[in-house]
Enzyme design. Sequence first.
Site, PDB file in Angstrom:
ATOM      1  N   LEU A 124     103.385 -52.880  48.952  1.00  0.00           N
ATOM      2  CA  LEU A 124     103.401 -51.541  49.376  1.00  0.00           C
ATOM      3  C   LEU A 124     102.642 -51.141  50.494  1.00  0.00           C
ATOM      4  O   LEU A 124     102.912 -50.360  51.343  1.00  0.00           O
ATOM      5  CB  LEU A 124     103.192 -50.471  48.155  1.00  0.00           C
ATOM      6  N   GLY A 127      91.681 -52.433  51.920  1.00  0.00           N
ATOM      7  CA  GLY A 127      93.027 -53.044  51.805  1.00  0.00           C
ATOM      8  C   GLY A 127      94.077 -52.244  52.803  1.00  0.00           C
ATOM      9  O   GLY A 127      93.805 -51.137  53.381  1.00  0.00           O
ATOM     10  N   THR A 185      94.088 -44.930  52.058  1.00  0.00           N
ATOM     11  CA  THR A 185      94.210 -45.743  50.802  1.00  0.00           C
ATOM     12  C   THR A 185      95.568 -45.328  49.838  1.00  0.00           C
ATOM     13  O   THR A 185      95.651 -44.203  49.995  1.00  0.00           O
ATOM     14  CB  THR A 185      92.888 -45.460  49.583  1.00  0.00           C
ATOM     15  N   ILE A 186      96.308 -46.326  49.504  1.00  0.00           N
ATOM     16  CA  ILE A 186      97.497 -45.776  48.682  1.00  0.00           C
ATOM     17  C   ILE A 186      97.087 -45.411  47.213  1.00  0.00           C
ATOM     18  O   ILE A 186      97.941 -44.948  46.444  1.00  0.00           O
ATOM     19  CB  ILE A 186      98.333 -46.948  48.636  1.00  0.00           C
ATOM     20  N   ASP A 187      95.810 -45.696  47.070  1.00  0.00           N
ATOM     21  CA  ASP A 187      95.315 -45.217  45.622  1.00  0.00           C
ATOM     22  C   ASP A 187      95.132 -43.741  45.554  1.00  0.00           C
ATOM     23  O   ASP A 187      95.169 -43.192  44.384  1.00  0.00           O
ATOM     24  CB  ASP A 187      93.959 -45.893  45.259  1.00  0.00           C
ATOM     25  N   ASP A 220      86.917 -45.292  50.133  1.00  0.00           N
ATOM     26  CA  ASP A 220      85.661 -44.948  49.571  1.00  0.00           C
ATOM     27  C   ASP A 220      84.588 -46.007  50.079  1.00  0.00           C
ATOM     28  O   ASP A 220      83.375 -45.487  50.518  1.00  0.00           O
ATOM     29  CB  ASP A 220      85.542 -44.719  48.177  1.00  0.00           C
ATOM     30  N   GLY A 268      95.760 -49.084  41.672  1.00  0.00           N
ATOM     31  CA  GLY A 268      95.142 -48.053  41.458  1.00  0.00           C
ATOM     32  C   GLY A 268      93.895 -48.531  40.672  1.00  0.00           C
ATOM     33  O   GLY A 268      93.769 -48.481  39.435  1.00  0.00           O
TER      34      GLY A 268
END
Length: 431
Positions: free
Chosen positions: A314, A25, A145-147, A120, A192
Amino acid sequence: MTVPIATMKSDDKQPETLAILVGGGPAPGINGVIASAAIEAIKCGLRVVGIRDGYRWLVEGDTGHVVELKIEEVSRIHFTGGSILRTSRTNPARDEASLGRVIDALTVLGVRYLICIGGDDTTYGAARIAERTRGRIGIVTVPKTIDNDLPLPENAATFGFETARAIGAGIIESLMEDARTTSRWYLTISMGRKSGSLALSMCKSAGATLAVIPEEFQDKKFDLALVVDTIVGAIIKRRTSGHDDGVAVIAEGIAERMDVGSLASAADSHADAYGHVHIADIPLGIVLRDQVRAALKQLGIDATVLAKDIGYELRCAKPVPFDVDYTRTLGYGAVRHLLSGGSGVLIAVAGGRVTPVSFEQLLDPNTGRIRVRTVDVSTESYQVARSYMIRLELPDFEEPALSRLAEHAKLSAAAFKARFLPSVRATTDGS
């Protein structure tokens, strides 16, 4: 780290080729990595190409979706959102045939070095390519990654996370003001998939009423009712202080930790190329909203509860200065590491220094996949966030707090304790 300025093939004197692709993403800062890596590689005498749409075309053996990158074309893209190369979730290692076609396509393109920008799953695909090519193609990944769920040295953030937190916190602040003005509750679902890091940090930064993240729950699987009672308990506790508004931030990853049967639409969702459930297809906010409304109605509590998703807005945001700075170092570091002979690593930054982490270090020995970093609920960082939340805790089940809460729920003290204590005990703080 020092490397020769020029790297030329000895046979035809043509510059070697470095390719850049983006998987997974979007996240703020992708273009910063592309720009920094391309500029540094060109300065070192390499030809740089961008591969469009991640691995999407390569797994088909298609080499036609490639564009050469020049300094003048990328020099001002570092402060823009999105990805000039686009992205996809195509899995290059879904089977041996796909992996072989990817490697063959890279060979046809003359790729000597490959930078994969991703999380990942993208890192796992890169690790498989590195394993098969054995140094013939130098490969590194850059953590995106925003996670914030990659296990980086010194607990460093993944790029894009800081921008997502800042913008997400701003949205939550607006929702808090709206909730206060209109006397309502918002159940805000945050991105998330495996980690509650973004949800917790947005909640903490904005001062939202509470966050609910999967790491809080002791058991691997839990029932939706525990989350519902956590939220309903917070609504009741806030009402005892004279407030009928609030914002709860819920990490979408709780959907993966729940029993599938407790989510009405989970059976209709589909898995992506890496086998993950499409959480976006599960209307978690709507399901929670309806369950919370039903629970409040059963208790005779009149409250307006609405659901709001925060996530896609975001991912392609203009990066904040932190991520602009960060990604420039990552892109530069990726190129310098490759040209020094390195390969098979994720490029991280620790203590201001580029710190390569080998793919082997990132793999979970039990699953063979990239390890996921989750929120450590034993840290002071989490405890501070929890202490500022308004939610039921163990002391609330002692007098005089118990009777006061039970009165607002129109229950006896014993009935209130029987109903809500399990949801508190289910979390790590309640163990």
